[in-house]
Design a protein around this motif. Structure first.
Motif, mmCIF file in Angstrom:
data_model
loop_
_atom_site.group_PDB
_atom_site.id
_atom_site.type_symbol
_atom_site.label_atom_id
_atom_site.label_comp_id
_atom_site.label_asym_id
_atom_site.label_seq_id
_atom_site.Cartn_x
_atom_site.Cartn_y
_atom_site.Cartn_z
ATOM 1 N N ARG A 61 38.549 31.133 48.533
ATOM 2 C CA ARG A 61 39.360 30.359 47.597
ATOM 3 C C ARG A 61 40.192 31.271 46.703
ATOM 4 O O ARG A 61 41.369 31.031 46.448
ATOM 5 N N VAL A 62 39.538 32.319 46.218
ATOM 6 C CA VAL A 62 40.241 33.269 45.352
ATOM 7 C C VAL A 62 41.402 33.908 46.117
ATOM 8 O O VAL A 62 42.513 34.027 45.613
ATOM 9 N N ARG A 63 41.136 34.292 47.353
ATOM 10 C CA ARG A 63 42.178 34.955 48.129
ATOM 11 C C ARG A 63 43.328 34.012 48.459
ATOM 12 O O ARG A 63 44.482 34.443 48.549
ATOM 13 N N ARG A 64 43.005 32.761 48.629
ATOM 14 C CA ARG A 64 44.073 31.791 48.875
ATOM 15 C C ARG A 64 45.054 31.757 47.717
ATOM 16 O O ARG A 64 46.224 31.484 47.888
ATOM 17 N N LEU A 65 44.527 32.018 46.521
ATOM 18 C CA LEU A 65 45.396 32.009 45.341
ATOM 19 C C LEU A 65 46.033 33.369 45.114
ATOM 20 O O LEU A 65 46.665 33.605 44.092
ATOM 21 N N GLY A 66 45.823 34.288 46.043
ATOM 22 C CA GLY A 66 46.408 35.608 45.902
ATOM 23 C C GLY A 66 45.599 36.524 45.002
ATOM 24 O O GLY A 66 46.117 37.522 44.489
ATOM 25 N N GLY A 67 44.343 36.201 44.800
ATOM 26 C CA GLY A 67 43.515 37.005 43.916
ATOM 27 C C GLY A 67 42.630 37.990 44.675
ATOM 28 O O GLY A 67 42.790 38.192 45.882
ATOM 29 N N GLU A 68 41.724 38.599 43.926
ATOM 30 C CA GLU A 68 40.815 39.562 44.536
ATOM 31 C C GLU A 68 39.390 39.178 44.193
ATOM 32 O O GLU A 68 39.113 38.654 43.122
ATOM 33 N N PHE A 69 38.479 39.506 45.116
ATOM 34 C CA PHE A 69 37.096 39.123 44.908
ATOM 35 C C PHE A 69 36.182 40.221 45.421
ATOM 36 O O PHE A 69 36.401 40.746 46.511
ATOM 37 N N THR A 70 35.193 40.591 44.602
ATOM 38 C CA THR A 70 34.182 41.526 45.094
ATOM 39 C C THR A 70 32.824 41.057 44.624
ATOM 40 O O THR A 70 32.698 40.398 43.598
ATOM 41 N N SER A 71 31.797 41.408 45.392
ATOM 42 C CA SER A 71 30.440 41.133 44.946
ATOM 43 C C SER A 71 29.552 42.233 45.497
ATOM 44 O O SER A 71 29.835 42.800 46.545
ATOM 45 N N PHE B 87 23.163 42.229 40.024
ATOM 46 C CA PHE B 87 24.154 41.797 40.998
ATOM 47 C C PHE B 87 25.432 41.458 40.244
ATOM 48 O O PHE B 87 25.401 40.827 39.186
ATOM 49 N N LEU B 88 26.557 41.889 40.788
ATOM 50 C CA LEU B 88 27.827 41.703 40.094
ATOM 51 C C LEU B 88 28.803 40.917 40.972
ATOM 52 O O LEU B 88 28.966 41.202 42.151
ATOM 53 N N VAL B 89 29.382 39.920 40.363
ATOM 54 C CA VAL B 89 30.432 39.159 41.037
ATOM 55 C C VAL B 89 31.685 39.306 40.194
ATOM 56 O O VAL B 89 31.651 39.081 38.981
ATOM 57 N N ARG B 90 32.777 39.708 40.826
ATOM 58 C CA ARG B 90 33.987 39.927 40.048
ATOM 59 C C ARG B 90 35.166 39.307 40.778
ATOM 60 O O ARG B 90 35.318 39.494 41.992
ATOM 61 N N ALA B 91 35.971 38.559 40.022
ATOM 62 C CA ALA B 91 37.141 37.946 40.648
ATOM 63 C C ALA B 91 38.343 38.101 39.728
ATOM 64 O O ALA B 91 38.208 38.126 38.495
ATOM 65 N N TRP B 92 39.494 38.218 40.338
ATOM 66 C CA TRP B 92 40.731 38.243 39.556
ATOM 67 C C TRP B 92 41.712 37.278 40.223
ATOM 68 O O TRP B 92 41.917 37.318 41.433
ATOM 69 N N VAL B 93 42.264 36.398 39.404
ATOM 70 C CA VAL B 93 43.182 35.397 39.952
ATOM 71 C C VAL B 93 44.505 35.494 39.207
ATOM 72 O O VAL B 93 44.528 35.419 37.981
ATOM 73 N N PRO B 94 45.617 35.666 39.919
ATOM 74 C CA PRO B 94 46.905 35.743 39.233
ATOM 75 C C PRO B 94 47.280 34.395 38.619
ATOM 76 O O PRO B 94 46.976 33.348 39.202
ATOM 77 N N VAL B 95 47.925 34.467 37.481
ATOM 78 C CA VAL B 95 48.293 33.222 36.804
ATOM 79 C C VAL B 95 49.454 32.541 37.520
ATOM 80 O O VAL B 95 49.452 31.345 37.749
#
Lengths: 533, 224
Positions: free
Chosen positions: A500-510, A519-527
């Motif tokens: 889902r994050v990637r569909r929005l052009g974002g980045e995701f790592t876990s 455990f770390l979950v990190r996401a970045w979603v462009p506005v």
């Protein structure tokens, strides 16, 4: 008694007494005039009431239509989905719990009978698993069939009446008999010789045209008008109740049949008007008043009915739309729930079935392996029950039960509150205002990550950080649990979030948290979401 | 005795894969030649081993079970894909069938049925229940376009009258034996017809033939 009822009685009383007073004052009037006028006034009252009632009904439908139109679809789907989730979460939990319990017990049974015959118990494990799978699919609505056949039966179209009903015939008979009786009785009113047997015949014919009131009121009206025209040159038709009844009824019906009907009403009115003007001018006014009242009353009622019908159609359409929207939302929600529960279910039920099958097929060729397989079944059953226990709070507090439709960034604090009340220690660091699709994704990330903390790192605390920049939103969830070592497999839920994050052009790592702990979950979603065209 | 069926099992979940492997490996007619725990490794295994059949978990993380299914079906014409799934009729399963998978198996299938299904699939005789077909078709062939002239869809014009009858029977989920009974022919004749249908339509499986029948409007939803 209802208000309209009281009004009707009042109206009737006033009308009857007014006519009574008039008859008493006017020397020329007698009981026949009293009866006649009373009937006319009451008929007018009835028409008025009919018009009022159709108007009220139409207004009711219009109100319903506008109320339905003002309900936002999102709200309906949101409620439907929330209800569905609450139901599903509870039901699914019950099915998985019962499956894990009974399958685990069957596996224990297999161990107990290992040296004589474990096969029946192992088959039981498989059967229970298959049954649980079936039950889950049923719950998720994947087994429905022929469910939308009912919808195919749309509204039946209005079929125009093509046959003269018995009622019409009875009505025509009554009118004809009335005409004959009234003609015979009123012979004295005409100059001798003027009115005779032919008058009776004409009146009877004219009265009988009411038989066409539903099949072809226009034809009936024209026929009636022509009979009156014949009367102009032959013998006069009699006046009386029938004279008001048949033309009034035909006019009422013909007005609703478009231009042809109106033309027919014109012919009818002309025929009657000329005949009466020549033969019986005293009754001309009353006859014309009757036709006018019928025409106006019918028009008003029909307009009201049309208005009501179109409002109802609008309302029904809207209701169907809302239903459809809720249905679609529920279906996609079921799939979402299926995904969320996928790990649990396929870990649990699938593994137990397959391992029981493995034990069954290899118990002679490779007893050691078979025995290990049974132990996997027992262990999986126990683990599943433990996991359900941990999830219990989450399920009950509606975390898995939170709606997929509509949640956005604003719901994040509420989500955290629910999790806190489920026993999770969470620190939230949230600045700024989260909205729209980005907000919804952030919500999902937080939800999935924290649910996983409860699942895989029981007892651990978690920190949620959401920070906004002009270009995008970053979200980070980290726990202080044992880290991913124990669960190297990435959960299905995280994969969904990743997509889902990637569909929005974002980045995701876990993965493992800082320093390999937690455990770390990190996401970045462009506005600014730029979608490929 | 049917020839040995060589299979690869692709599932990211070890315990499940082990269980399936043990069940299938115990059958003398099946040889588990490889296992994979991800889509890409499944593709690699299939390319290296050229098995008759892959048991593919389409619900593997990243959706790469689907990608792998597509690649395998495109590049390895001799390999059939049998989908492993927790929930049937899931959109992933439908997608896999659309891509050309031969059928699907639930992860809760008991051992004996699992073995039988693998054999049936390897022999090209996997059947879908009519309800499944219906849903599958419903999901993407909403309105099959019947040919405007009322004749046969162009794609089906090569089929003989008898073959069309067999194809129609296939869409109802009938087995060879049932078709034979219904159309008064020998079962081997039915088999020959099915083989011809698949060859003429350039298809791998009867499941795909059913899809084509719906897609071309030869049969429509609701018709029995």
């Amino acid at each position: 008694m209802s208000r309209p009822g009281v009004l009707s009685i009042l109206f009737t009383a006033v009308a009857v007494s007014a006519v009574g007073v008039w008859v008493a004052v006017d020397e020329l009037a007698g009981p026949p005039e009293f009866l006649f006028l009373t009937v006319i006034l009451l008929t007018l009252g009835a028409v008025w009431r009919l018009a009022l009632r159709s108007g009220r009904q139409a207004a009711g439908e219009a109100a319903r239509a506008s109320r339905l139109a003002s309900i936002p679809e999102a709200e309906v789907t949101r409620t439907a989905v929330a209800v569905e989730r609450a139901r599903l979460a509870g039901d699914i939990q019950a099915v998985v719990r019962s499956a894990a319990t009974t399958m685990g017990a069957a596996a224990e049974d297999a161990v107990r009978h290992w040296d004589d015959d474990p096969a029946p118990a192992l088959r039981t494990v498989q059967d229970l698993g298959a049954r649980a799978g079936l039950e889950l699919r049923r719950l998720l609505g994947l087994l429905r069939e022929a469910d939308d056949d009912a919808a195919a039966q749309a509204m039946a179209p209005v079929i125009p009446v093509t046959r003269i009903s018995r009622r019409d015939v009875v009505l025509a008979c009554v009118a004809t008999v009335l005409a004959v009786v009234e003609t015979v009785a009123s012979r004295g009113e005409f100059a001798s010789g003027e009115s005779g047997a032919f008058s009776v015949l004409l009146s009877a014919c004219a009265a009988a045209t009411v038989v066409l009131r539903r099949v072809a009121p226009d034809v009936g009206a024209v026929a009636c008008g022509l009979v009156f025209a014949v009367g102009i040159w032959t013998q006069p038709l009699s006046s009386g109740f029938w004279l008001l009844f048949t033309p009034g009824t035909l006019t009422w019906a013909a007005v609703g049949r478009g231009p042809r009907g109106l033309l027919a009403v014109g012919v009818l009115a002309a025929g009657i008007a000329v005949e009466l003007a020549v033969r019986d001018p005293d009754n001309l006014f009353l006859a014309m008043l009757t036709l006018a009242a019928a025409a106006v009353g019918s028009t008003v009622v029909r307009i009201a009915e049309f208005w009501g019908r179109s409002a109802r159609t609008r309302a029904d359409q809207r209701a169907a739309e809302l239903d459809a929207a809720a249905g679609t939302a529920i279906r996609s929600e079921r799939l979402a729930v299926a995904r969320e529960l996928h790990d649990l279910v396929s870990h649990a039920v699938g593994v137990m079935v397959m391992q029981a099958g493995a034990a069954l097929t290899t118990r002679n060729s490779d007893p050691g392996n078979a025995r290990r397989a049974v132990d996997v079944v027992r262990r999986t059953a126990a683990e599943t029950l433990e996991e359900l226990e941990r999830l219990l709070g989450v399920l009950d507090h509606g975390v898995l039960g939170a709606p997929a439709v509509g949640p956005d960034g604003h719901d994040v604090p509420a989500l955290i509150d629910r999790l806190r009340s489920a026993g999770l220690v969470v620190r939230l660091d949230l600045q700024g205002d989260l909205t729209g699709e980005v907000g919804a994704v952030v919500y999902r990330v937080v939800q999935e990550a924290l649910t996983n903390v409860i699942r895989h790192a029981p007892g651990a605390g978690a920190t949620v950080r959401v920070h906004m920049s002009p270009t995008g939103v970053g979200v980070e969830v980290v726990d202080d649990g044992p880290g991913p070592g124990a669960h190297p497999r990435r959960g299905y839920g995280l994969v969904g979030i990743d997509e889902r994050v990637r569909r929005l052009g974002g980045e995701f790592t876990s993965g493992p948290g800082p320093g390999g702990r937690g455990f770390l979950v990190r996401a970045w979603v462009p506005v600014l979401v730029v979608r490929p065209a | 005795m049917s020839p040995l069926v060589r299979i690869v099992i692709a599932d990211d979940h070890d315990l499940l894969r082990d269980g399936v492997g043990a069940i299938l490996g115990a059958d003398p007619g099946i040889e588990v030649v490889g296992e994979a725990s991800s889509g890409p490794s499944a593709v690699a295994a299939v390319r290296a081993l050229a098995p008759d059949l892959v048991l593919m978990d389409v619900e593997m993380p990243g959706g790469n079970g689907l990608t792998a299914t597509r690649e395998i079906l495109e590049r390895c014409p001799g390999t059939r894909v049998l989908v492993l799934t927790t929930f049937d009729l899931d959109e992933y399963v439908l997608e896999a069938l659309r891509l050309g998978a031969s059928g699907f198996l639930l992860k809760t299938t008991p051992a004996r049925a699992l073995v039988e299904s693998v054999h049936a699939c390897a022999a090209g005789e996997m059947l879908l229940a009519p309800t499944v077909t219906r849903r599958l078709v419903e999901s993407y062939v909403r309105q099959p376009t019947p040919p405007s002239d009322g004749g046969l869809p162009p794609r089906l014009r090569e089929l003989t009258e008898r073959e069309l009858e067999v194809l129609r029977a296939l869409t109802r989920g009938l087995s060879n034996a049932e078709i034979a009974r219904e159309l008064y022919m020998a079962e081997t004749t039915v088999k020959t017809h099915v083989t011809h249908i698949l060859a003429k339509l350039e298809l791998r499986d009867r499941v795909q033939a059913v899809i084509v029948a719906y897609e071309t409007g030869l049969v429509r939803l609701g018709e029995r």
